[in-house]
Design a protein around this motif. Structure first.
Motif, mmCIF file in Angstrom:
data_model
loop_
_atom_site.group_PDB
_atom_site.id
_atom_site.type_symbol
_atom_site.label_atom_id
_atom_site.label_comp_id
_atom_site.label_asym_id
_atom_site.label_seq_id
_atom_site.Cartn_x
_atom_site.Cartn_y
_atom_site.Cartn_z
ATOM 1 N N MET A 134 -9.834 -1.870 6.623
ATOM 2 C CA MET A 134 -9.603 -3.160 7.269
ATOM 3 C C MET A 134 -8.128 -3.548 7.258
ATOM 4 S SD MET A 134 -12.683 -4.028 8.207
ATOM 5 C CE MET A 134 -12.603 -5.779 8.586
ATOM 6 N N ASN A 189 -11.056 -9.649 2.753
ATOM 7 C CA ASN A 189 -12.173 -9.004 3.429
ATOM 8 C C ASN A 189 -13.450 -9.692 2.955
ATOM 9 O OD1 ASN A 189 -10.694 -7.012 4.822
ATOM 10 N ND2 ASN A 189 -10.665 -5.682 3.028
ATOM 11 N N LEU A 234 -12.043 -9.346 8.103
ATOM 12 C CA LEU A 234 -10.766 -9.670 7.474
ATOM 13 C C LEU A 234 -10.349 -11.024 8.023
ATOM 14 C CD1 LEU A 234 -8.225 -9.139 5.828
ATOM 15 C CD2 LEU A 234 -7.361 -7.736 7.706
#
Length: 240
Positions: A134, A189, A234
């Protein structure tokens, strides 16, 4: 060396106070505070995460970390590492020393060179790869033009206190904390629908999202069959 917490504000600083329903008093409003984790509560916080995180957070639950001795030992080691960064916050109800909730926090610096060579558990490696994907795809440093930001590795609410908006308030405590240290962005995240909704309530925006179905197409390390969530997001909040 990256970023290290300065001596001031001292630990423990109370970062935020709020009111929320009290499960011990007919859900009447009680006063709560969010403050720095102190060393004398490290072991209690380990137990808090063991009891309120590994079987509830979607990635950990899906990999059944609590059933794997090596994985549980390694994630516990990681929690202790995070404690030593001296940014983790905990929530208490006034008049009680019971941990209501906690958030594992760390300031990531553009010069950080941390490696996790000691991680041997395939389950933990898979979690690291998924989360790192991410931030590799959406680089916070580059996109926000900063050399540091506040991140998090797990928000855990005591089962007795869930459903009372406390997760949202613990996330809100990041704002005064960031201001105190001159940090302009906080990003995380968020793996669970509940935490994603809590973050959105206080202004976190969605920077990058991958569904778990799309992760599965990337290979076994990114596959979480039957996971109890739709996507990994995210999300970030600029601190004004």
């Amino acid at each position: 060396m990256g970023w290290q917490r300065p001596s001031e504000p001292a630990i423990p600083t109370v970062w935020y106070t709020f009111q929320a329903p009290d499960p011990d008093n007919g859900d009447q409003l009680a006063n709560y505070r969010v403050e720095d984790l102190t060393e004398d509560r490290y072991e209690d916080t380990i137990r808090h995460y063991t009891n309120n995180f590994v079987d509830d957070e979607p990635l950990c639950e899906n990999k059944q970390l609590s059933q794997d001795e090596q994985s549980l030992a390694e994630i516990t080691f990681f929690w202790r590492w995070c404690f030593e960064k001296r940014m983790t916050i905990v929530c208490y109800k006034e008049g009680s020393n019971e941990i209501v909730g906690a958030n594992l926090l760390n300031v990531k610096h553009v010069d950080d060179k941390e490696k996790w060579d000691m991680v041997k558990s395939k389950k933990i490696v898979d979690l690291l790869l998924t989360n790192e994907y991410m931030t590799d795809q959406f680089n916070i440093f580059q996109n926000y033009g900063v050399d540091r930001y506040l991140t998090a590795y797990g928000l855990a609410i005591n089962h007795r206190y869930r459903g009372r908006g406390i997760a949202t308030e613990i996330l809100r405590a990041r704002i005064p904390l960031c201001r105190a240290f001159g940090i302009q962005v906080t990003a995380t995240n968020f793996t669970a629908i509940g935490s994603q909704k809590a973050a959105a309530k206080i202004g976190f925006k969605n920077d990058f999202e991958v569904t778990y179905d799309d992760f599965a197409k990337m290979g076994p390390s990114y596959s979480f069959p039957g996971i109890k969530s739709k996507s990994l997001k995210l999300m970030s909040l600029k601190i004004e």
